[in-house]
Write a protein that holds these residues in place. Structure first.
Motif, PDB file in Angstrom:
ATOM      1  N   SER A  40       0.880  -1.159   0.000  1.00 43.44           N
ATOM      2  CA  SER A  40       0.000   0.000   0.000  1.00 43.44           C
ATOM      3  C   SER A  40       0.923   1.216   0.000  1.00 43.44           C
ATOM      4  CB  SER A  40      -0.911   0.011   1.237  1.00 43.44           C
ATOM      5  OG  SER A  40      -1.719   1.170   1.257  1.00 43.44           O
ATOM      6  N   PHE A  41       1.266   1.680  -1.202  1.00 44.51           N
ATOM      7  CA  PHE A  41       2.203   2.789  -1.315  1.00 44.51           C
ATOM      8  C   PHE A  41       1.505   4.105  -0.978  1.00 44.51           C
ATOM      9  CE2 PHE A  41       4.133  -0.036  -4.746  1.00 44.51           C
ATOM     10  CZ  PHE A  41       5.206  -0.424  -3.962  1.00 44.51           C
ATOM     11  N   GLY A  42       2.179   4.940  -0.225  1.00 44.29           N
ATOM     12  CA  GLY A  42       1.709   6.306  -0.046  1.00 44.29           C
ATOM     13  C   GLY A  42       2.208   7.155  -1.200  1.00 44.29           C
ATOM     14  N   GLU A  43       2.206   8.448  -0.998  1.00 42.32           N
ATOM     15  CA  GLU A  43       2.738   9.327  -2.036  1.00 42.32           C
ATOM     16  C   GLU A  43       4.258   9.210  -2.069  1.00 42.32           C
ATOM     17  OE1 GLU A  43       2.789  14.017  -3.447  1.00 42.32           O
ATOM     18  OE2 GLU A  43       2.154  13.480  -1.420  1.00 42.32           O
ATOM     19  N   VAL A  44       4.780   8.947  -3.249  1.00 38.99           N
ATOM     20  CA  VAL A  44       6.227   8.850  -3.450  1.00 38.99           C
ATOM     21  C   VAL A  44       6.598   9.810  -4.560  1.00 38.99           C
ATOM     22  CG1 VAL A  44       8.168   7.339  -3.971  1.00 38.99           C
ATOM     23  CG2 VAL A  44       6.153   6.410  -2.806  1.00 38.99           C
ATOM     24  N   THR A  45       7.571  10.679  -4.294  1.00 37.59           N
ATOM     25  CA  THR A  45       7.978  11.664  -5.291  1.00 37.59           C
ATOM     26  C   THR A  45       9.430  11.469  -5.689  1.00 37.59           C
ATOM     27  OG1 THR A  45       8.754  13.317  -3.689  1.00 37.59           O
ATOM     28  CG2 THR A  45       6.389  13.325  -4.232  1.00 37.59           C
ATOM     29  N   ARG A  46       9.762  12.012  -6.843  1.00 29.50           N
ATOM     30  CA  ARG A  46      11.163  11.975  -7.274  1.00 29.50           C
ATOM     31  C   ARG A  46      12.058  12.690  -6.269  1.00 29.50           C
ATOM     32  NH1 ARG A  46      10.820  13.680 -13.709  1.00 29.50           N
ATOM     33  NH2 ARG A  46       9.532  11.913 -14.435  1.00 29.50           N
ATOM     34  N   ALA A  47      11.591  13.807  -5.747  1.00 27.50           N
ATOM     35  CA  ALA A  47      12.397  14.585  -4.805  1.00 27.50           C
ATOM     36  C   ALA A  47      12.699  13.782  -3.542  1.00 27.50           C
ATOM     37  CB  ALA A  47      11.679  15.884  -4.452  1.00 27.50           C
ATOM     38  N   GLN A  48      11.705  13.038  -3.047  1.00 26.09           N
ATOM     39  CA  GLN A  48      11.933  12.206  -1.869  1.00 26.09           C
ATOM     40  C   GLN A  48      13.023  11.169  -2.141  1.00 26.09           C
ATOM     41  OE1 GLN A  48       8.040  10.573  -1.267  1.00 26.09           O
ATOM     42  NE2 GLN A  48       7.323  12.260   0.021  1.00 26.09           N
ATOM     43  N   ILE A  49      12.931  10.537  -3.290  1.00 21.41           N
ATOM     44  CA  ILE A  49      13.915   9.512  -3.638  1.00 21.41           C
ATOM     45  C   ILE A  49      15.305  10.132  -3.811  1.00 21.41           C
ATOM     46  CG2 ILE A  49      14.617   7.914  -5.469  1.00 21.41           C
ATOM     47  CD1 ILE A  49      11.604   7.331  -5.878  1.00 21.41           C
ATOM     48  N   GLU A  50      15.387  11.227  -4.529  1.00 23.05           N
ATOM     49  CA  GLU A  50      16.679  11.850  -4.825  1.00 23.05           C
ATOM     50  C   GLU A  50      17.378  12.382  -3.577  1.00 23.05           C
ATOM     51  OE1 GLU A  50      15.387  14.702  -7.656  1.00 23.05           O
ATOM     52  OE2 GLU A  50      15.470  13.307  -9.366  1.00 23.05           O
ATOM     53  N   SER A  51      16.616  12.652  -2.519  1.00 27.95           N
ATOM     54  CA  SER A  51      17.214  13.150  -1.270  1.00 27.95           C
ATOM     55  C   SER A  51      17.730  12.013  -0.395  1.00 27.95           C
ATOM     56  CB  SER A  51      16.191  13.965  -0.478  1.00 27.95           C
ATOM     57  OG  SER A  51      15.123  13.138  -0.025  1.00 27.95           O
ATOM     58  N   GLY A  52      17.514  10.772  -0.808  1.00 22.95           N
ATOM     59  CA  GLY A  52      17.932   9.623  -0.015  1.00 22.95           C
ATOM     60  C   GLY A  52      19.391   9.279  -0.206  1.00 22.95           C
ATOM     61  N   PRO A  53      19.871   8.244   0.505  1.00 18.73           N
ATOM     62  CA  PRO A  53      21.288   7.845   0.409  1.00 18.73           C
ATOM     63  C   PRO A  53      21.615   7.251  -0.948  1.00 18.73           C
ATOM     64  CG  PRO A  53      20.052   6.242   1.688  1.00 18.73           C
ATOM     65  CD  PRO A  53      19.112   7.384   1.432  1.00 18.73           C
ATOM     66  N   ALA A  54      22.894   7.222  -1.272  1.00 17.09           N
ATOM     67  CA  ALA A  54      23.351   6.688  -2.561  1.00 17.09           C
ATOM     68  C   ALA A  54      23.470   5.169  -2.489  1.00 17.09           C
ATOM     69  CB  ALA A  54      24.675   7.321  -2.955  1.00 17.09           C
ATOM     70  N   ASN A  55      22.366   4.519  -2.168  1.00 13.08           N
ATOM     71  CA  ASN A  55      22.269   3.064  -2.150  1.00 13.08           C
ATOM     72  C   ASN A  55      20.797   2.688  -2.297  1.00 13.08           C
ATOM     73  OD1 ASN A  55      21.095   3.096   0.578  1.00 13.08           O
ATOM     74  ND2 ASN A  55      23.169   3.541   1.291  1.00 13.08           N
ATOM     75  N   ILE A  56      20.458   1.429  -2.165  1.00  6.24           N
ATOM     76  CA  ILE A  56      19.080   1.012  -2.419  1.00  6.24           C
ATOM     77  C   ILE A  56      18.085   1.590  -1.421  1.00  6.24           C
ATOM     78  CG2 ILE A  56      19.748  -1.115  -3.590  1.00  6.24           C
ATOM     79  CD1 ILE A  56      18.952  -2.661  -1.051  1.00  6.24           C
ATOM     80  N   TRP A  57      18.564   2.089  -0.290  1.00  6.13           N
ATOM     81  CA  TRP A  57      17.625   2.602   0.711  1.00  6.13           C
ATOM     82  C   TRP A  57      17.014   3.937   0.292  1.00  6.13           C
ATOM     83  CZ3 TRP A  57      16.942  -1.787   2.091  1.00  6.13           C
ATOM     84  CH2 TRP A  57      17.923  -2.631   2.623  1.00  6.13           C
ATOM     85  N   ARG A  58      17.463   4.537  -0.791  1.00  8.29           N
ATOM     86  CA  ARG A  58      16.769   5.705  -1.332  1.00  8.29           C
ATOM     87  C   ARG A  58      15.367   5.321  -1.813  1.00  8.29           C
ATOM     88  NH1 ARG A  58      20.293   8.362  -4.188  1.00  8.29           N
ATOM     89  NH2 ARG A  58      19.065   9.452  -5.769  1.00  8.29           N
ATOM     90  N   TRP A  79      23.021   1.699  -6.187  1.00 14.43           N
ATOM     91  CA  TRP A  79      23.457   2.935  -6.841  1.00 14.43           C
ATOM     92  C   TRP A  79      24.767   2.699  -7.585  1.00 14.43           C
ATOM     93  CZ3 TRP A  79      20.251   6.173  -8.478  1.00 14.43           C
ATOM     94  CH2 TRP A  79      20.625   7.437  -8.919  1.00 14.43           C
ATOM     95  N   THR A  80      24.803   1.587  -8.307  1.00 20.49           N
ATOM     96  CA  THR A  80      25.968   1.258  -9.122  1.00 20.49           C
ATOM     97  C   THR A  80      25.907   2.035 -10.444  1.00 20.49           C
ATOM     98  OG1 THR A  80      24.767  -0.662  -9.994  1.00 20.49           O
ATOM     99  CG2 THR A  80      26.246  -1.038  -8.127  1.00 20.49           C
ATOM    100  N   LYS A  81      26.996   2.020 -11.178  1.00 20.39           N
ATOM    101  CA  LYS A  81      27.124   2.855 -12.371  1.00 20.39           C
ATOM    102  C   LYS A  81      26.241   2.372 -13.526  1.00 20.39           C
ATOM    103  CE  LYS A  81      31.950   4.158 -11.470  1.00 20.39           C
ATOM    104  NZ  LYS A  81      33.336   4.063 -11.992  1.00 20.39           N
ATOM    105  N   LEU A  82      25.659   3.316 -14.204  1.00 18.68           N
ATOM    106  CA  LEU A  82      25.045   3.070 -15.507  1.00 18.68           C
ATOM    107  C   LEU A  82      25.993   3.699 -16.521  1.00 18.68           C
ATOM    108  CD1 LEU A  82      22.532   1.945 -17.025  1.00 18.68           C
ATOM    109  CD2 LEU A  82      21.658   4.290 -17.020  1.00 18.68           C
TER     110      LEU A  82
END
Length: 410
Positions: A40-58, A79-82
């Protein structure tokens, strides 16, 4: 026991849709179909994700993990390289090509992603031991994660794995048990152990914790989309072992669309197997819906699962998206490892040789559009499968320390 799985609210059968409470279960009691996390996902935004750590926990708001997951002792993968692979693209005739290089994870394979989620499930259920059946990479990821989390570890592998993978799994401590048999036989043994008192309070990451563990592969989809500037690739080539990674990447793309984080654009999913273990590819080419088990015989041991649990779902996704499932020989795998290394400086293990080799074959056979934006996965480090390229492990020349000797040699 108070459980905290963040946005995950239960388990759902992928076949019949029956819902279950969150728990260490992996098969539906009604139809024996596989269980997966329901949200049951709440509101998820790009900004919320981008402010997270540089790993999967973002992406924790999209995963079955607690809110405070980033503060707990974990391997923090992701957060490995593309990598924009222009040189490889030109060699293959592909206009826009990227390599998602997951060899940069803590134990140098994508398995760190799935194990990180499984560790949190093990904590939730009060398990004291992490375990798994493994073709190599998972064993190392489990023993490393257990050491970091302060848990015991006991992992099971086919006894004939690559020595580098055996050494990595052993160095982190815990118990490493080699079994005389194929991966499928190892996996059956682990299923028996779950029902025995010996396995009490054990979390088998890819068995009784599988509904949580498998969700870690979605983070590959999330990262690829974010790293492309919040869009989906037009084509993606993914290796197939059990098939779970491919199905979860597709699930991740669909979740991003449903949440409005990316535009709903079409994408094609291509699966890659080694010819010596290609039951899904064989079924795809024959137009079958059932995957016939095989006995693996390939240098790509990390993909050597002869009875892939998610094989039928892979077929559905490849057909639904307009993709395909293809295979390559061991010789083509080795050639592809060398091609990727010599064009992009990325040393892939044999599974990466499979994806790049299949990518090349898909272009040559006209199954993949060379004008479309394409992502190919490298899921592990070539240092783990050195035997595959051992024939070239000699100097180009051996000379005396003089310029004349060098001139003569070159």
């Amino acid at each position: 026991m108070s459980l905290d799985f963040g946005p995950a609210v239960g388990l759902s059968c992928r076949e019949c849709g029956t819902r279950y409470d969150l728990g260490p279960s992996f098969a539906c009691l009604e139809c024996f179909g596989p269980l997966e996390a329901a949200y049951s996902f709440g509101e998820v935004t790009r900004a919320q994700i981008e402010s997270g750590p540089a790993n999967i926990w973002r992406y924790r708001s999209l995963l079955p993990v607690p809110v405070d997951v980033a503060s707990k002792p974990n391997m923090n993968p992701g957060w490995t390289k593309l990598v924009k692979a222009g040189n490889l693209g030109r060699a293959l005739g592909i206009k826009s090509l990227y390599v998602k290089d997951d060899s940069g994870n803590p134990t140098h394979s994508f398995k760190d992603r799935v194990v990180a989620i499984a560790v949190e499930a093990a904590r939730n259920f009060g398990f004291h031991t992490l375990s798994c059946s493994s073709t190599g990479n998972l064993a190392g990821a489990v023993t490393a994660a257990a050491a970091r989390a302060g848990l015991d570890a006991c992992v099971f592998i086919p006894a004939d794995l690559e020595q580098a993978k055996i050494a990595m799994a052993r160095v982190f401590g815990g118990k490493l048990v080699g079994i005389q048999g194929t991966y499928d036989e190892v996996n059956r043994f682990c299923s028996e152990l779950i029902g025995d008192p010996l396995g009490d309070k054990w979390g088998f990451v890819n068995v009784n914790l599988r509904p949580y563990y498998a969700e870690g592969s979605k983070t590959l989809a999330y990262e690829i989309a974010e790293q492309l500037g919040w869009r989906l690739p037009e084509q993606i080539v993914i290796p197939i072992a059990s098939g779970s990674q491919l199905t979860k990447i597709d699930k991740g793309f669909k979740e991003l669309v449903a949440l409005g984080l990316v535009e709903d654009t079409p994408y094609k999913v291509f699966g890659a197997q080694a010819l010596g273990c290609s039951p899904v590819s064989a079924a795809f080419k024959a137009g079958h819906d059932v995957v016939q088990p095989v006995k693996p015989d390939t240098i790509a041991k990390s993909l050597a699962i002869g009875n892939p649990a998610d094989g039928p779902y892979v077929l559905d996704i490849a057909r639904r998206t307009g993709g395909a499932v293809e295979d390559v020989t061991d010789a083509e795998i080795v050639a592809a490892i060398k091609l990727l290394a010599s064009t992009e400086g990325i040393f892939a293990e044999t599974a990466g040789g499979v994806t790049v080799g299949v990518l090349k074959k898909l272009v040559e056979t006209g199954q993949l559009d060379p004008e479309a934006e394409t992502v190919v996965l490298n899921t592990g480090d070539g240092l783990k499968t050195l035997d595959a390229v051992a024939a070239d492990a000699t100097p180009t020349a051996v000379i005396r320390p003089s310029l004349d000797a060098f001139r003569a040699a070159v």
